[in-house]
Design a protein around this motif. Structure first.
Motif, PDB file in Angstrom:
ATOM      1  N   ILE A 120       0.813  -1.114   0.003  1.00 41.42           N
ATOM      2  CA  ILE A 120      -0.065   0.143  -0.168  1.00 41.42           C
ATOM      3  C   ILE A 120       0.827   1.328  -0.033  1.00 41.42           C
ATOM      4  O   ILE A 120       0.397   2.512  -0.287  1.00 41.42           O
ATOM      5  N   GLU A 121       2.048   1.246   0.238  1.00 40.31           N
ATOM      6  CA  GLU A 121       3.129   2.130   0.470  1.00 40.31           C
ATOM      7  C   GLU A 121       3.740   2.454  -0.999  1.00 40.31           C
ATOM      8  O   GLU A 121       4.491   3.420  -0.950  1.00 40.31           O
ATOM      9  N   MET A 122       3.542   1.640  -1.846  1.00 42.76           N
ATOM     10  CA  MET A 122       4.119   1.836  -3.312  1.00 42.76           C
ATOM     11  C   MET A 122       3.093   2.095  -4.231  1.00 42.76           C
ATOM     12  O   MET A 122       2.000   1.795  -4.308  1.00 42.76           O
ATOM     13  N   HIS A 123       3.580   3.106  -5.339  1.00 46.57           N
ATOM     14  CA  HIS A 123       2.510   3.719  -6.097  1.00 46.57           C
ATOM     15  C   HIS A 123       2.899   3.346  -7.673  1.00 46.57           C
ATOM     16  O   HIS A 123       4.082   3.368  -8.024  1.00 46.57           O
ATOM     17  N   SER A 124       1.761   3.166  -8.512  1.00 48.76           N
ATOM     18  CA  SER A 124       2.072   3.120  -9.695  1.00 48.76           C
ATOM     19  C   SER A 124       1.444   4.161 -10.514  1.00 48.76           C
ATOM     20  O   SER A 124       0.153   4.592 -10.371  1.00 48.76           O
ATOM     21  N   TYR A 125       2.235   4.853 -11.167  1.00 51.55           N
ATOM     22  CA  TYR A 125       1.837   6.249 -11.886  1.00 51.55           C
ATOM     23  C   TYR A 125       2.615   6.358 -13.145  1.00 51.55           C
ATOM     24  O   TYR A 125       3.701   5.898 -13.319  1.00 51.55           O
ATOM     25  N   ASN A 126       2.143   7.382 -14.118  1.00 50.03           N
ATOM     26  CA  ASN A 126       2.810   7.767 -15.281  1.00 50.03           C
ATOM     27  C   ASN A 126       3.624   9.180 -15.077  1.00 50.03           C
ATOM     28  O   ASN A 126       3.074  10.003 -14.583  1.00 50.03           O
ATOM     29  N   VAL A 127       5.187   9.121 -15.447  1.00 53.41           N
ATOM     30  CA  VAL A 127       5.916  10.130 -15.357  1.00 53.41           C
ATOM     31  C   VAL A 127       5.663  10.908 -16.726  1.00 53.41           C
ATOM     32  O   VAL A 127       5.602  10.576 -17.730  1.00 53.41           O
ATOM     33  N   VAL A 128       5.711  12.346 -16.835  1.00 53.60           N
ATOM     34  CA  VAL A 128       5.325  13.000 -17.955  1.00 53.60           C
ATOM     35  C   VAL A 128       6.530  13.893 -18.203  1.00 53.60           C
ATOM     36  O   VAL A 128       6.654  14.934 -19.106  1.00 53.60           O
TER      37      VAL A 128
END
Ligand code: ATP
Ligand code: MG
Length: 160
Positions: free
Chosen positions: A145-153
């Motif tokens: 839960i402390e790790m995140h999946s997201y896009n860098v731009v």
């Protein structure tokens, strides 16, 4: 091959105000931070993290060092991130770590100096040595839960 690896900015890096400059090095090459927190390590966590070193002569000094103040723990993601992060960090001993590496640019003392004084090699940073070590260490330090999946731009060469 996209990998995740564990990095700790050790107490000397935090106390010397180098957190931002160290993180910048990873961001500069397009690596992505997917986990980040500040932790004050206790002796139990030190023994878990450094389980391969507990029997070594320098362990006591290593434990004193890693527990002397908070660390910043990071999970860094990227293509062959384990190897690339170790390249950016440089070899264990700042004395011989080449210029351009974190250990070579921000520290200079060798193991013989530290060993004579019974202190750990203050080399600013820990990075997992292998993919297996990375998986084990990320589990020690981070809950899912402390790790995140997201896009860098922000960078043309970054991963999506
Ligand atoms: P790290 O695991 O912290 O990324 P490393 O993989 O380059 O470093 P290891 O051999 O795993 O090096 O040693 C772990 C840590 O123990 C080193 O980063 C250093 O702080 C300390 N250390 C290693 N060798 C010595 C030594 N001979 N004397 C004192 N301290 C040492
Ligand atoms: Mg190691």
């Amino acid at each position: 091959m996209i990998q995740q690896t564990l990095v700790l900015i050790k107490p000397d890096g935090v106390q010397r105000g180098l957190v931002g400059r160290i993180i910048q090095r990873f961001e500069d090459v397009g690596l992505k931070m997917v986990g980040m927190k500040m932790v004050w390590v206790d002796t139990e966590k030190s023994k878990t993290h450094y389980s391969d070193h507990v029997t070594k002569t320098f362990y006591k000094s290593l434990e004193e060092f890693i527990t002397c103040g908070p660390v910043v723990a990071l999970v860094i993601e990227g293509v062959q991130a384990v190897e690339v992060v170790r390249k950016i960090v440089g070899p264990t001993e700042p004395r011989t770590a080449p210029p351009g590496t974190i250990r070579g640019d921000f520290a200079h003392m060798g193991a013989s100096f530290s060993n004579k004084r019974g202190i750990a090699v203050k080399n600013l940073i820990h990075a997992s040595g292998t993919a297996e070590e990375a998986e084990k260490e990320i589990n020690i330090w981070f809950d899912r839960i402390e790790m995140h999946s997201y896009n860098v731009v922000y960078q043309i060469h970054s991963m999506g």
